[in-house]
Design an enzyme around this catalytic site. Sequence first.
Site, PDB file in Angstrom:
ATOM      1  NE  ARG A   1      12.675 -17.275 -15.598  1.00  0.00           N
ATOM      2  CZ  ARG A   1      11.452 -18.147 -15.922  1.00  0.00           C
ATOM      3  NH1 ARG A   1      10.410 -17.489 -16.153  1.00  0.00           N
ATOM      4  NH2 ARG A   1      11.087 -19.389 -15.829  1.00  0.00           N
TER       5      ARG A   1
ATOM      6  CD  GLN B   1       5.885   3.820  -9.074  1.00  0.00           C
ATOM      7  OE1 GLN B   1       5.932   4.731  -9.880  1.00  0.00           O
ATOM      8  NE2 GLN B   1       6.471   2.701  -9.977  1.00  0.00           N
TER       9      GLN B   1
ATOM     10  CG  HIS C   1       1.505  -8.853 -16.642  1.00  0.00           C
ATOM     11  ND1 HIS C   1       1.007  -7.739 -17.513  1.00  0.00           N
ATOM     12  CD2 HIS C   1       2.281  -8.201 -15.900  1.00  0.00           C
ATOM     13  CE1 HIS C   1       1.792  -6.572 -17.107  1.00  0.00           C
ATOM     14  NE2 HIS C   1       2.515  -6.912 -16.210  1.00  0.00           N
TER      15      HIS C   1
ATOM     16  CG  ASP D   1      -0.621  -6.405 -20.482  1.00  0.00           C
ATOM     17  OD1 ASP D   1       0.302  -5.891 -20.425  1.00  0.00           O
ATOM     18  OD2 ASP D   1      -0.963  -7.337 -19.164  1.00  0.00           O
TER      19      ASP D   1
ATOM     20  CD  GLN E   1       0.927 -10.883   0.644  1.00  0.00           C
ATOM     21  OE1 GLN E   1       0.389 -10.952  -0.233  1.00  0.00           O
ATOM     22  NE2 GLN E   1       1.703  -9.795   1.154  1.00  0.00           N
TER      23      GLN E   1
ATOM     24  CB  ALA F   1      -1.068   0.182   1.252  1.00  0.00           C
TER      25      ALA F   1
HETATM   26  P1  NAI Z   1       6.710  -0.357  -5.278  1.00  0.00           P
HETATM   27  O1  NAI Z   1       8.120  -1.027  -5.386  1.00  0.00           O
HETATM   28  O2  NAI Z   1       6.447   1.047  -5.526  1.00  0.00           O
HETATM   29  O3  NAI Z   1       5.788  -0.869  -4.409  1.00  0.00           O
HETATM   30  C1  NAI Z   1       5.811  -2.128  -3.793  1.00  0.00           C
HETATM   31  C2  NAI Z   1       5.415  -1.983  -2.521  1.00  0.00           C
HETATM   32  O4  NAI Z   1       5.182  -3.501  -1.997  1.00  0.00           O
HETATM   33  C3  NAI Z   1       6.498  -1.474  -1.506  1.00  0.00           C
HETATM   34  O5  NAI Z   1       5.975  -0.490  -0.824  1.00  0.00           O
HETATM   35  C4  NAI Z   1       7.174  -2.752  -0.723  1.00  0.00           C
HETATM   36  O6  NAI Z   1       7.482  -2.293   0.556  1.00  0.00           O
HETATM   37  C5  NAI Z   1       5.705  -3.662  -0.601  1.00  0.00           C
HETATM   38  N1  NAI Z   1       5.831  -4.852  -0.190  1.00  0.00           N
HETATM   39  C6  NAI Z   1       6.849  -5.819  -0.401  1.00  0.00           C
HETATM   40  N2  NAI Z   1       6.810  -6.919   0.246  1.00  0.00           N
HETATM   41  C7  NAI Z   1       5.744  -6.889   0.682  1.00  0.00           C
HETATM   42  C8  NAI Z   1       4.924  -7.816   1.277  1.00  0.00           C
HETATM   43  N3  NAI Z   1       5.441  -9.062   1.971  1.00  0.00           N
HETATM   44  N4  NAI Z   1       3.827  -7.357   2.105  1.00  0.00           N
HETATM   45  C9  NAI Z   1       3.415  -6.281   1.690  1.00  0.00           C
HETATM   46  N5  NAI Z   1       3.915  -5.316   1.092  1.00  0.00           N
HETATM   47  C10 NAI Z   1       5.039  -5.652   0.579  1.00  0.00           C
HETATM   48  O7  NAI Z   1       6.214  -0.979  -6.652  1.00  0.00           O
HETATM   49  P2  NAI Z   1       4.878  -0.491  -7.676  1.00  0.00           P
HETATM   50  O8  NAI Z   1       5.354   0.342  -8.789  1.00  0.00           O
HETATM   51  O9  NAI Z   1       3.736  -0.119  -6.646  1.00  0.00           O
HETATM   52  O10 NAI Z   1       4.491  -1.916  -8.443  1.00  0.00           O
HETATM   53  C11 NAI Z   1       4.048  -3.086  -7.426  1.00  0.00           C
HETATM   54  C12 NAI Z   1       3.829  -4.317  -8.244  1.00  0.00           C
HETATM   55  O11 NAI Z   1       3.104  -4.297  -9.336  1.00  0.00           O
HETATM   56  C13 NAI Z   1       5.336  -4.801  -8.881  1.00  0.00           C
HETATM   57  O12 NAI Z   1       5.567  -6.166  -8.686  1.00  0.00           O
HETATM   58  C14 NAI Z   1       5.323  -4.285 -10.353  1.00  0.00           C
HETATM   59  O13 NAI Z   1       5.922  -5.398 -11.314  1.00  0.00           O
HETATM   60  C15 NAI Z   1       3.688  -4.785 -10.696  1.00  0.00           C
HETATM   61  N6  NAI Z   1       3.148  -4.354 -11.678  1.00  0.00           N
HETATM   62  C16 NAI Z   1       2.343  -5.057 -12.323  1.00  0.00           C
HETATM   63  C17 NAI Z   1       1.499  -4.596 -13.378  1.00  0.00           C
HETATM   64  C18 NAI Z   1       0.687  -5.697 -14.042  1.00  0.00           C
HETATM   65  O14 NAI Z   1       0.129  -5.097 -15.025  1.00  0.00           O
HETATM   66  N7  NAI Z   1       0.187  -6.668 -13.663  1.00  0.00           N
HETATM   67  C19 NAI Z   1       1.775  -3.412 -13.918  1.00  0.00           C
HETATM   68  C20 NAI Z   1       2.692  -2.364 -13.270  1.00  0.00           C
HETATM   69  C21 NAI Z   1       3.330  -2.958 -12.118  1.00  0.00           C
END
Ligand code: NAI
Length: 328
Positions: free
Chosen positions: A98, A15, A187, A159, A112, A12
């Site tokens: 990977r 970004q 994805h 997408d 989770q 939460a």
């Molecule tokens: P970010 O890095 O800004 O935020 C991720 C947050 O998750 C961080 O605040 C982090 O502390 C938190 N986090 C990490 N481990 C955690 C856990 N075990 N429990 C709870 N929170 C945890 O990344 P952003 O930009 O918000 O993206 C999040 C994810 O979404 C990334 O994996 C990104 O690749 C993915 N994504 C997926 C898309 C899709 O179309 N499916 C599109 C864009 C991003």
Amino acid sequence: STTPVKVAVTGAAGQIGYSLLFRIACGDLLGPDTPVQLQLLEIEPALKALEGTVMELNDCAFPTLAGVEIGSDPNKIFDGANLALLVGARPRTKGMERGDLLSANGAIFTGQGKALNDHAADDIRVGVTGNPANTNALIASTNAPDIPKERFSALTRLDHNRAISQLSEKLGVPVTEIKKMTIWGNHSATQFPDLFHAEVDGKNAYDAVGDQDWYADTFIPTVAKRGAAIIEARGASSAASAASATIDAARDWLLGSAADDWVSMAVVSDGSYGVAEGIISSFPVVTKNGDWEIVQGLEINDFSRGKIDASVAELVEERDAVKELGLI
Ligand code: NAI
């Protein structure tokens, strides 16, 4: 009803979260008449920043926001959740293989999944945005044996929306005239955006484009590599558009897709269209009241067959890798 819907969001303080939380809280997800209770999960070091975001959420005085709870224990944060949006994930960092990425995320999504299994409400729906989204959803679902597999999905709506936007620009038509877009598969860069069944103003989209080279060499790679193009331009990965797609996907799942249209969602395969049973792969689906059904009977030509098979092969490989790691 006035009972708030409990929406859990992980990652939460990230970004996407910074855009997503405000959209949910203002009623973009469930409409202006349904109060929502936000239950926000973060890792311990990010809780302070999350407190700041909660201050801002409160300062918006949204009429639909019934309350906010934050914490780092999924057992508490998923308690009674009706919808869980799993956004938080470990990003790939320099030098990470990977397998390292899969195991780092595996640890998050096994835990989770178990917490959802034990504490979420009976009507729980789980949408996974955090990457690798399809395989993370598979890990969470497998670790939540009491929750039906149909309740888990991974996000390919971004997408899907990107494909609509690119086509709209190419043909000079508003996005509202484009229907029945489909993203097949993972994805990832292997995803297959399908124009053969899409419609523009009621006519076949592939024919309306009339240019196989543009389709194969421009449209498909532009949609599939859009995430990288945004990182390149913005210096950060897509966040507001990912949040918007997360809202679109969850809203349509819970409230229903449009009557003359369908949406793309990665859901557990029943073997439809030759997609390996049990993997979480993107399909054209119609949704209603929290249920989805894969659109049946579409003709798959040789070009599409090759693209779908390649993306499914990648998903099977990811599944085998997490199986080997003992995560499923
Ligand atoms: P970010 O890095 O800004 O935020 C991720 C947050 O998750 C961080 O605040 C982090 O502390 C938190 N986090 C990490 N481990 C955690 C856990 N075990 N429990 C709870 N929170 C945890 O990344 P952003 O930009 O918000 O993206 C999040 C994810 O979404 C990334 O994996 C990104 O690749 C993915 N994504 C997926 C898309 C899709 O179309 N499916 C599109 C864009 C991003």
